[in-house]
Design a protein around this motif. Structure first.
Motif, PDB file in Angstrom:
ATOM      1  N   ASN A 159      60.535 -16.481 -30.934  1.00 47.41           N
ATOM      2  CA  ASN A 159      59.757 -15.261 -31.711  1.00 47.41           C
ATOM      3  C   ASN A 159      60.986 -13.783 -31.614  1.00 47.41           C
ATOM      4  O   ASN A 159      60.807 -13.279 -31.138  1.00 47.41           O
ATOM      5  CB  ASN A 159      58.463 -14.992 -29.987  1.00 47.41           C
ATOM      6  N   THR A 160      60.546 -13.961 -33.320  1.00 47.17           N
ATOM      7  CA  THR A 160      61.316 -13.252 -33.279  1.00 47.17           C
ATOM      8  C   THR A 160      60.297 -11.974 -34.735  1.00 47.17           C
ATOM      9  O   THR A 160      59.566 -12.261 -35.387  1.00 47.17           O
ATOM     10  CB  THR A 160      62.446 -14.159 -34.363  1.00 47.17           C
ATOM     11  N   LEU A 161      60.951 -10.866 -34.740  1.00 48.68           N
ATOM     12  CA  LEU A 161      59.731  -9.659 -35.010  1.00 48.68           C
ATOM     13  C   LEU A 161      60.540  -9.518 -36.600  1.00 48.68           C
ATOM     14  O   LEU A 161      62.009  -9.279 -36.403  1.00 48.68           O
ATOM     15  CB  LEU A 161      60.476  -8.501 -33.708  1.00 48.68           C
ATOM     16  N   THR A 194      60.158  -4.015 -44.504  1.00 50.40           N
ATOM     17  CA  THR A 194      59.646  -2.660 -45.004  1.00 50.40           C
ATOM     18  C   THR A 194      60.648  -1.473 -45.088  1.00 50.40           C
ATOM     19  O   THR A 194      61.563  -1.322 -44.053  1.00 50.40           O
ATOM     20  CB  THR A 194      58.981  -1.938 -44.421  1.00 50.40           C
ATOM     21  N   GLU A 195      61.063  -1.378 -46.112  1.00 49.15           N
ATOM     22  CA  GLU A 195      62.424  -0.129 -46.361  1.00 49.15           C
ATOM     23  C   GLU A 195      62.154   1.676 -45.364  1.00 49.15           C
ATOM     24  O   GLU A 195      60.591   1.515 -45.187  1.00 49.15           O
ATOM     25  CB  GLU A 195      63.070   0.168 -47.602  1.00 49.15           C
ATOM     26  N   ASP A 196      62.897   1.909 -44.786  1.00 40.28           N
ATOM     27  CA  ASP A 196      62.869   3.076 -44.920  1.00 40.28           C
ATOM     28  C   ASP A 196      61.849   3.396 -43.172  1.00 40.28           C
ATOM     29  O   ASP A 196      61.190   4.301 -43.142  1.00 40.28           O
ATOM     30  CB  ASP A 196      62.163   4.148 -45.676  1.00 40.28           C
ATOM     31  N   VAL A 197      61.969   2.621 -42.525  1.00 41.62           N
ATOM     32  CA  VAL A 197      61.077   2.311 -41.092  1.00 41.62           C
ATOM     33  C   VAL A 197      62.337   2.719 -39.789  1.00 41.62           C
ATOM     34  O   VAL A 197      63.096   2.486 -39.825  1.00 41.62           O
ATOM     35  CB  VAL A 197      60.096   1.038 -40.790  1.00 41.62           C
ATOM     36  N   TYR A 198      61.393   2.961 -38.555  1.00 37.45           N
ATOM     37  CA  TYR A 198      62.488   3.641 -37.713  1.00 37.45           C
ATOM     38  C   TYR A 198      61.789   2.832 -36.360  1.00 37.45           C
ATOM     39  O   TYR A 198      60.396   2.876 -36.647  1.00 37.45           O
ATOM     40  CB  TYR A 198      62.165   5.147 -37.862  1.00 37.45           C
ATOM     41  N   LEU A 199      62.755   2.191 -35.865  1.00 39.38           N
ATOM     42  CA  LEU A 199      61.609   1.362 -34.453  1.00 39.38           C
ATOM     43  C   LEU A 199      61.947   2.203 -32.896  1.00 39.38           C
ATOM     44  O   LEU A 199      62.887   2.900 -32.615  1.00 39.38           O
ATOM     45  CB  LEU A 199      63.066  -0.110 -34.625  1.00 39.38           C
ATOM     46  N   ALA A 200      60.545   2.095 -33.147  1.00 37.70           N
ATOM     47  CA  ALA A 200      61.294   3.441 -31.202  1.00 37.70           C
ATOM     48  C   ALA A 200      60.577   2.278 -30.269  1.00 37.70           C
ATOM     49  O   ALA A 200      59.934   0.849 -30.239  1.00 37.70           O
ATOM     50  CB  ALA A 200      60.642   4.107 -31.130  1.00 37.70           C
ATOM     51  N   MET A 247      64.771  -8.261 -36.206  1.00 40.36           N
ATOM     52  CA  MET A 247      66.047  -8.722 -37.219  1.00 40.36           C
ATOM     53  C   MET A 247      65.612  -7.234 -37.973  1.00 40.36           C
ATOM     54  O   MET A 247      63.852  -7.648 -38.943  1.00 40.36           O
ATOM     55  CB  MET A 247      65.887  -9.682 -37.585  1.00 40.36           C
ATOM     56  N   CYS A 248      66.117  -6.168 -38.767  1.00 38.71           N
ATOM     57  CA  CYS A 248      65.415  -4.897 -39.184  1.00 38.71           C
ATOM     58  C   CYS A 248      66.717  -4.801 -40.161  1.00 38.71           C
ATOM     59  O   CYS A 248      67.723  -4.417 -39.692  1.00 38.71           O
ATOM     60  CB  CYS A 248      65.584  -3.569 -38.280  1.00 38.71           C
TER      61      CYS A 248
END
Length: 63
Positions: free
Chosen positions: A6-8, A12-18, A45-46
């Protein structure tokens, strides 16, 4: 029972994960694009330039 693979994938460009209440939150500008429970994924995977918050990185390291 353990869920595998189960991989996320964040492409999308210019996103921030929090991290917010054990949820991975994907922010773009001031909009929230997605919220995914952290317990339901095994990998992230970002492909974005902005990256992830230190709180999220620490929580992923604990898991």
């Amino acid at each position: 029972m353990r869920q595998l693979l189960n991989t996320l994938f964040v492409m999308t460009e210019d996103v921030y994960l929090a991290l917010e209440n054990d949820n991975v939150v994907v922010h773009q500008s001031e909009k929230v694009l997605a919220k995914v429970p952290l317990h339901s994924i095994e990998g992230i995977m970002c492909f974005s330039y902005k990256g992830a918050s230190p709180a999220l990185m620490g929580r992923c390291g604990e898991r």
